[in-house]
Motif scaffolding. Sequence first.
Motif, short mmCIF file in Angstrom:
data_model
loop_
_atom_site.label_atom_id
_atom_site.label_comp_id
_atom_site.label_asym_id
_atom_site.label_seq_id
_atom_site.Cartn_x
_atom_site.Cartn_y
_atom_site.Cartn_z
N GLY A 15 41.86 -24.19 108.05
CA GLY A 15 40.46 -23.85 107.80
C GLY A 15 39.57 -23.96 109.02
N ALA A 16 40.12 -24.34 110.18
CA ALA A 16 39.29 -24.51 111.37
C ALA A 16 38.85 -23.15 111.91
N THR A 17 37.72 -23.15 112.58
CA THR A 17 37.18 -21.94 113.19
C THR A 17 36.92 -22.22 114.66
N ASP A 18 36.39 -21.23 115.35
CA ASP A 18 36.02 -21.43 116.75
C ASP A 18 34.89 -22.43 116.89
N GLY A 19 34.31 -22.82 115.75
CA GLY A 19 33.19 -23.76 115.79
C GLY A 19 33.62 -25.21 115.73
N VAL A 20 34.93 -25.51 115.84
CA VAL A 20 35.42 -26.89 115.81
C VAL A 20 36.31 -27.11 117.02
N ARG A 21 36.14 -28.24 117.70
CA ARG A 21 36.98 -28.62 118.83
C ARG A 21 37.45 -30.06 118.65
N VAL A 22 38.75 -30.28 118.83
CA VAL A 22 39.34 -31.62 118.80
C VAL A 22 39.86 -31.90 120.20
N THR A 23 39.32 -32.91 120.87
CA THR A 23 39.69 -33.19 122.25
C THR A 23 40.03 -34.67 122.42
N VAL A 24 40.87 -34.94 123.40
CA VAL A 24 41.28 -36.30 123.74
C VAL A 24 40.52 -36.74 124.98
N ASP A 25 39.87 -37.89 124.88
CA ASP A 25 39.14 -38.48 126.01
C ASP A 25 38.25 -37.45 126.72
N PRO A 26 37.38 -36.76 125.99
CA PRO A 26 36.55 -35.73 126.63
C PRO A 26 35.44 -36.36 127.48
N GLY A 27 35.04 -35.64 128.50
CA GLY A 27 33.88 -36.06 129.27
C GLY A 27 32.62 -35.78 128.48
N SER A 95 41.53 -49.29 122.11
CA SER A 95 42.52 -48.46 122.80
C SER A 95 41.89 -47.93 124.07
N ARG A 96 42.72 -47.42 124.97
CA ARG A 96 42.20 -46.76 126.17
C ARG A 96 41.88 -45.30 125.88
N HIS A 97 42.20 -44.84 124.68
CA HIS A 97 42.07 -43.42 124.38
C HIS A 97 41.31 -43.19 123.08
N GLN A 98 40.56 -42.09 123.06
CA GLN A 98 39.83 -41.69 121.87
C GLN A 98 40.04 -40.20 121.62
N VAL A 99 39.93 -39.85 120.35
CA VAL A 99 39.91 -38.45 119.94
C VAL A 99 38.52 -38.16 119.39
N VAL A 100 37.94 -37.05 119.82
CA VAL A 100 36.60 -36.68 119.38
C VAL A 100 36.67 -35.31 118.71
N VAL A 101 36.04 -35.22 117.54
CA VAL A 101 35.94 -33.96 116.81
C VAL A 101 34.49 -33.50 116.91
N ARG A 102 34.29 -32.29 117.47
CA ARG A 102 32.94 -31.77 117.62
C ARG A 102 32.83 -30.43 116.91
N ALA A 103 31.60 -30.13 116.46
CA ALA A 103 31.32 -28.87 115.77
C ALA A 103 30.20 -28.14 116.49
N ARG A 104 30.30 -26.81 116.49
CA ARG A 104 29.27 -26.01 117.17
C ARG A 104 27.95 -26.06 116.42
N THR A 105 28.02 -26.02 115.06
CA THR A 105 26.81 -26.00 114.25
C THR A 105 26.93 -27.02 113.12
N ALA A 106 25.82 -27.28 112.45
CA ALA A 106 25.84 -28.18 111.30
C ALA A 106 26.72 -27.62 110.19
N ALA A 107 26.73 -26.29 110.06
CA ALA A 107 27.58 -25.67 109.03
C ALA A 107 29.05 -25.90 109.35
N ASP A 108 29.43 -25.80 110.63
CA ASP A 108 30.81 -26.08 111.03
C ASP A 108 31.17 -27.53 110.73
N ALA A 109 30.24 -28.44 110.99
CA ALA A 109 30.49 -29.86 110.73
C ALA A 109 30.68 -30.12 109.24
N ARG A 110 29.91 -29.44 108.41
CA ARG A 110 30.03 -29.63 106.95
C ARG A 110 31.37 -29.13 106.43
N GLY A 111 32.02 -28.23 107.15
CA GLY A 111 33.30 -27.71 106.71
C GLY A 111 34.50 -28.56 107.09
#
Length: 411
Positions: A15-27, A95-111
């Motif tokens: 169900g993911a779209t271009d409006g969701v990014r999952v990154t490891v230890d992002p700047g 931990s020394r590492h984190q995973v961050v989930v980001r959304a482009r819009t509030a609608a993407d975050a709600r999904g």
Amino acid sequence: MNALELLVEQLWAPGATDGVRVTVDPGPDQPGPDWIEAERYWVLPDPGRARLLLPVAPSPVLRAATGDHRGLRRPAAHLGRRALGLAATVGLPLSRHQVVVRARTAADARGLPLACLARELGHHHLWATFGVRTGANRKATLQLVDDAGSAVGFAKLGWNTTADAYVSTEVRALREVGGVTAAMRAPRLLASFTQGGRPVVVVEPLPSDVRGLRGAQQAPTSAELYALCPLERHARPGATAHLRAVGRRLATAAAGSGDAAAREVLASAIDLLARLDADRRTVPVQARWHGDLTPWNCARDSSGQLWAWDWESCEVDAVAGLDALHWEFSVLRESGPVDAISLATCLERARHHLTAAGHGRTTHGVVAAVHALTMVERAAALAAREGSWQRVWVTPAQLGRFLAEARTLLG
């Protein structure tokens, strides 16, 4: 794929779209300043070998995430979680590492799955902890708590056709047995819905004082085994809905298999199935069987009440005694290699449960044969989805040995 990539595939990709990014230890500027941070997790021990994700959250949440249901964990795992809880209490990084989930819009975050779970359960916000599963039967499973650290539920998400089928089966089973007061209890179904086109099931939390059925904890009694899976009738093995369904799935697997070892074991299974279909003996039949009753799927609370979860393999109208045999098989599997297990030993260990169901000695072999066929069908399905047997817990050669033994026991 490494362990973390497998988790992303199971949890965030459907169900993911271009409006969701999952990154490891992002700047701080990744993927961009306008993106909304929706979720953030500590990765343990590291992204390549990830086994556990804990939310980057206030202390009450982390104490719950690391301390709830400690009685279900083995001693080493319990000590590890306890150390994490202490570190969280004093504000140390986990931990020394984190995973961050980001959304482009509030609608993407709600999904996102966690946001959908919160809405379905009537919460503004929830936190999730989950183990990273890498086996062939993997699916995302989330322990949910609220902002105060109170347990909310346990969620399981489908992500491919195999996992979808398991989740949907669990929903159907819990609609029948979930929350029923009996000698054995199953967690109550809290919600079922689809997210990203995939099924999701949420069940109530287990009592906080449960202890896993290992060591001094009593194994299930006959009364408990048949409490939610009652005896309903007598019939020939081939007349049960469960064995007919196994037969259809074996035929489908055999028709689509391109692996020589798999084709050989599937042909052997279909031969054994034909013998069972022709067997004129009648056996006791249960309304359903749990399908995966094991020490790691059961616990007792402080009152002695038995709880059983993971009803994703439950099937209706089955030869009685399959759960009893599967329990003994799983106890031996947990304590030693698969090659050391014999169906005859499992039958002897489960004999009192089979007698309680109404089996005579002459029909014990029927239970063993149905169980062996079920093992083959399930393992072959997982191997077909994976494209290999590498992540499957049993090999075609081992399955062939069980089939040969089952054929002897059937007589």
